[in-house]
Design an enzyme around this catalytic site. Structure first.
Site, mmCIF file in Angstrom:
data_model
loop_
_atom_site.group_PDB
_atom_site.id
_atom_site.type_symbol
_atom_site.label_atom_id
_atom_site.label_comp_id
_atom_site.label_asym_id
_atom_site.label_seq_id
_atom_site.Cartn_x
_atom_site.Cartn_y
_atom_site.Cartn_z
ATOM 1 N N ASN A 1 0.829 -1.209 0.000
ATOM 2 C CA ASN A 1 0.000 0.000 0.000
ATOM 3 C C ASN A 1 0.865 1.262 0.000
ATOM 4 O O ASN A 1 0.545 2.243 -0.664
ATOM 5 C CB ASN A 1 -0.941 0.004 1.219
ATOM 6 C CG ASN A 1 -2.279 -0.645 0.893
ATOM 7 O OD1 ASN A 1 -2.470 -1.152 -0.216
ATOM 8 N ND2 ASN A 1 -3.194 -0.643 1.832
ATOM 9 N N LEU B 1 -0.425 5.771 -11.952
ATOM 10 C CA LEU B 1 0.300 6.945 -12.433
ATOM 11 C C LEU B 1 -0.676 8.009 -12.923
ATOM 12 O O LEU B 1 -0.354 8.800 -13.794
ATOM 13 C CB LEU B 1 1.266 6.548 -13.563
ATOM 14 C CG LEU B 1 2.495 5.732 -13.154
ATOM 15 C CD1 LEU B 1 3.367 5.408 -14.364
ATOM 16 C CD2 LEU B 1 3.334 6.477 -12.106
ATOM 17 N N CYS C 1 -7.409 3.330 3.542
ATOM 18 C CA CYS C 1 -6.237 2.439 3.558
ATOM 19 C C CYS C 1 -4.911 3.158 3.355
ATOM 20 O O CYS C 1 -4.057 3.137 4.234
ATOM 21 C CB CYS C 1 -6.416 1.362 2.499
ATOM 22 S SG CYS C 1 -7.950 0.464 2.713
HETATM 23 C C1 UGA Z 1 -5.984 0.124 -1.583
HETATM 24 C C2 UGA Z 1 -5.136 -0.878 -2.362
HETATM 25 O O1 UGA Z 1 -5.147 -0.516 -3.763
HETATM 26 C C3 UGA Z 1 -5.697 -2.298 -2.202
HETATM 27 O O2 UGA Z 1 -4.821 -3.213 -2.838
HETATM 28 C C4 UGA Z 1 -5.782 -2.628 -0.701
HETATM 29 O O3 UGA Z 1 -6.350 -3.897 -0.487
HETATM 30 C C5 UGA Z 1 -6.652 -1.591 -0.023
HETATM 31 O O4 UGA Z 1 -6.080 -0.298 -0.216
HETATM 32 C C6 UGA Z 1 -6.695 -1.922 1.446
HETATM 33 O O5 UGA Z 1 -5.670 -1.858 2.099
HETATM 34 O O6 UGA Z 1 -7.758 -2.349 1.930
HETATM 35 P P1 UGA Z 1 -8.305 1.360 -1.996
HETATM 36 O O7 UGA Z 1 -8.002 2.151 -0.778
HETATM 37 O O8 UGA Z 1 -9.641 0.747 -2.138
HETATM 38 O O9 UGA Z 1 -7.274 0.156 -2.178
HETATM 39 O O10 UGA Z 1 -8.124 2.341 -3.206
HETATM 40 P P2 UGA Z 1 -7.090 2.511 -4.416
HETATM 41 O O11 UGA Z 1 -7.737 2.045 -5.649
HETATM 42 O O12 UGA Z 1 -5.764 1.973 -4.080
HETATM 43 O O13 UGA Z 1 -7.024 4.106 -4.477
HETATM 44 C C7 UGA Z 1 -6.501 4.834 -3.372
HETATM 45 C C8 UGA Z 1 -6.460 6.316 -3.683
HETATM 46 O O14 UGA Z 1 -5.487 6.627 -4.666
HETATM 47 C C9 UGA Z 1 -7.768 6.902 -4.199
HETATM 48 O O15 UGA Z 1 -7.981 8.145 -3.570
HETATM 49 C C10 UGA Z 1 -7.530 7.065 -5.675
HETATM 50 O O16 UGA Z 1 -8.322 8.063 -6.270
HETATM 51 C C11 UGA Z 1 -6.059 7.423 -5.685
HETATM 52 N N1 UGA Z 1 -5.340 7.123 -6.953
HETATM 53 C C12 UGA Z 1 -5.234 5.854 -7.399
HETATM 54 C C13 UGA Z 1 -4.758 8.171 -7.661
HETATM 55 O O17 UGA Z 1 -4.823 9.353 -7.266
HETATM 56 N N2 UGA Z 1 -4.063 7.885 -8.803
HETATM 57 C C14 UGA Z 1 -3.942 6.618 -9.268
HETATM 58 O O18 UGA Z 1 -3.292 6.436 -10.331
HETATM 59 C C15 UGA Z 1 -4.543 5.566 -8.558
#
Ligand code: UGA
Length: 444
Positions: free
Chosen positions: A211, A253, A263
């Site tokens: 993470n 990215l 998370c």
């Molecule tokens: C994250 C991890 O991706 C999962 O693998 C993990 O199981 C989970 O935490 C957890 O620990 O339970 P999640 O918090 O659901 O999942 O969300 P993500 O899809 O990882 O996105 C996190 C944040 O990053 C969001 O605010 C999203 O908008 C942002 N993000 C994501 C970006 O700003 N840019 C990106 O390219 C990707």
């Protein structure tokens, strides 16, 4: 196999429903009686894409049940999964393990036959050992084993991720416990999913390190976006060029308002704490944590600069959830940016008002923001009479808005796209002043 799942939040509930779907008999437990009643009556307590169908099907088939009794959940279950929260301590940001420990000591008395106790909650390294000691204080050690089974489900994509995981990590030194976990995931393993067996301590670190790495990638591309803005480059092109390198990869990215949710912010802070406690410098993590906060300020500042010269400006907020596909607003950058904007000096003087819309998160946002904004019933209502529209969550439907209609609704056709979701050419061709991230080609 009979499985007990303790905790019916964003981890426990989808995990329980998906395990029922692959044929297990699952009983989910939560101490919140109202939640259990709601679930029993066939209503979901959270929004998760694709979950409703699985939930209804398995509830009807009797493979998925709910209880508020730990005894019902644990007795007779071969595997008991702990999926309770590990919220950050308000001061130190250390992971608070009180729920994990309280469940662990509560469940021990109900173990009668060999049971694998799985820790799915995200826990600092060494927690599995403490949980094993707690249980061993109450029952003979032959009766149980404690396994680390970190979850990698993304909110909004949890069902899809369950059935198509990149890997399943099992933390145990016991072949017997590993065998039980192999049985738990048999249908997935038969389709070729990788199950990686590691020590329990490694499994605990894998979760945090993964993470935190994702958080670093996001922080990095956001800084690169700032550099692009200043140097006449475009971050989408840069990310594409970087992502084609298989050592880097294209995912995570996308520039934006910084990472949010329950998370990444919590786990980066908890990992930083573990580093400090072990006198190991995790300087990158620290930089990401601080940079992520600054990012929100910076974007609030950009929004402010677009409205500060107006009289009684109206701002339409599109998106409140921390990301698309979920109703979750915990640590949502959208909410934080709104709060920071409303704290700006001069905000009340100019009479700024906000009207917000989100396809799923209106109720959860209201619980946090209260009456700070107006909640619109549709995107059209939010946009009506607005001087500026800000896209703060990456809901794909925002990319498909009928721009002629949007223009007709707004008082001034100005869009700030904090997710680089819209097609710049299309938006500008429709007559909008369009601001996005990391695009130095067109000014800001
Ligand atoms: C994250 C991890 O991706 C999962 O693998 C993990 O199981 C989970 O935490 C957890 O620990 O339970 P999640 O918090 O659901 O999942 O969300 P993500 O899809 O990882 O996105 C996190 C944040 O990053 C969001 O605010 C999203 O908008 C942002 N993000 C994501 C970006 O700003 N840019 C990106 O390219 C990707």
């Amino acid at each position: 196999m009979r499985i007990g799942v303790i905790g019916t939040g964003y981890v426990g509930l989808p995990t329980g429903a998906c395990l029922a779907e692959i044929g297990h008999e699952v009983i989910c437990c939560d101490k919140d009686r109202t939640k259990i009643e709601t679930l029993r009556s066939g209503r979901l307590t959270l929004y998760e894409e694709g979950l409703e169908e699985l939930f209804q099907r398995n509830l009807a088939a009797g493979r998925l049940r709910f209880t508020d009794s730990l005894a019902d959940c644990v007795e007779g279950s071969r595997v008991v999964i702990i999926a309770v929260g590990t919220p950050p301590h308000p001061v130190t940001r250390e992971a608070d393990l009180k729920y994990v420990y309280s469940v662990a000591s509560g469940l021990a008395a109900h173990i009668k036959d060999y049971t694998v106790v799985v820790i799915k909650s995200t826990v600092p390294v060494g927690t599995g050992d403490s949980v094993a000691e707690l249980i061993a204080d109450q029952i003979p050690s032959e009766l149980f084993e404690v396994v680390g089974l970190p979850e990698f489900l993304r909110e909004g994509f949890a069902v899809r991720d369950f059935f198509h995981p990149d890997r399943i990590v099992v933390g145990t030194d016991s072949p017997r416990a590993a065998g039980v976990i192999g049985e738990l995931y048999r249908p997935l393993l038969d389709r070729g999913v990788t199950l990686l067996e590691v020590s329990r301590r490694s499994s605990e670190i894998i979760k945090y390190a993964s993470n935190a790495f994702l958080a670093l990638k996001i922080h990095y591309i956001n800084e690169i976006a700032d550099l692009c803005e200043r140097t006449g480059a475009e971050v989408g092109e840069v990310a594409k060029g970087m992502g084609l390198d298989s050592r880097i990869g294209p995912k995570f990215l996308r520039p934006g308002p910084g990472y949010g949710g329950s998370c990444l912010p919590k786990d980066t802070a908890a990992l930083a704490f573990v580093g400090q406690r072990n006198q190991v410098e995790l300087s990158l993590i620290q930089a990401a944590i601080e940079g992520n906060q600054r990012r929100r300020d910076r974007l609030a500042g950009r929004l402010w600069s677009l409205v500060e010269h107006l009289k009684r400006p109206r701002l339409a907020i599109l998106g409140l959830a921390f990301k698309d596909g979920t109703n979750d607003c915990r640590e949502s950058p959208a909410l934080d940016i709104i709060a920071r904007l409303l704290e700006r000096e001069g905000c009340h003087e100019i009479g700024l008002s906000l009207s917000a819309w989100d396809p799923q998160a209106l109720v959860s946002a209201r619980a946090i923001l209260a009456e700070a904004v107006d909640y619109a019933a549709s995107p059209e209502e939010a946009l009506s009479g607005a001087d500026l529209a800000a896209v703060l969550t990456e809901w794909p439907q925002f990319a498909d808005l009928d721009l002629d209609r949007v223009k007709a609704l707004m008082r001034r056709p100005v869009i700030f796209d904090a997710r680089n979701l819209l097609d710049p050419e299309r938006v500008r061709a429709a007559g909008f002043e369009y601001h996005r991230l990391g695009d130095g080609r067109v000014g800001r």
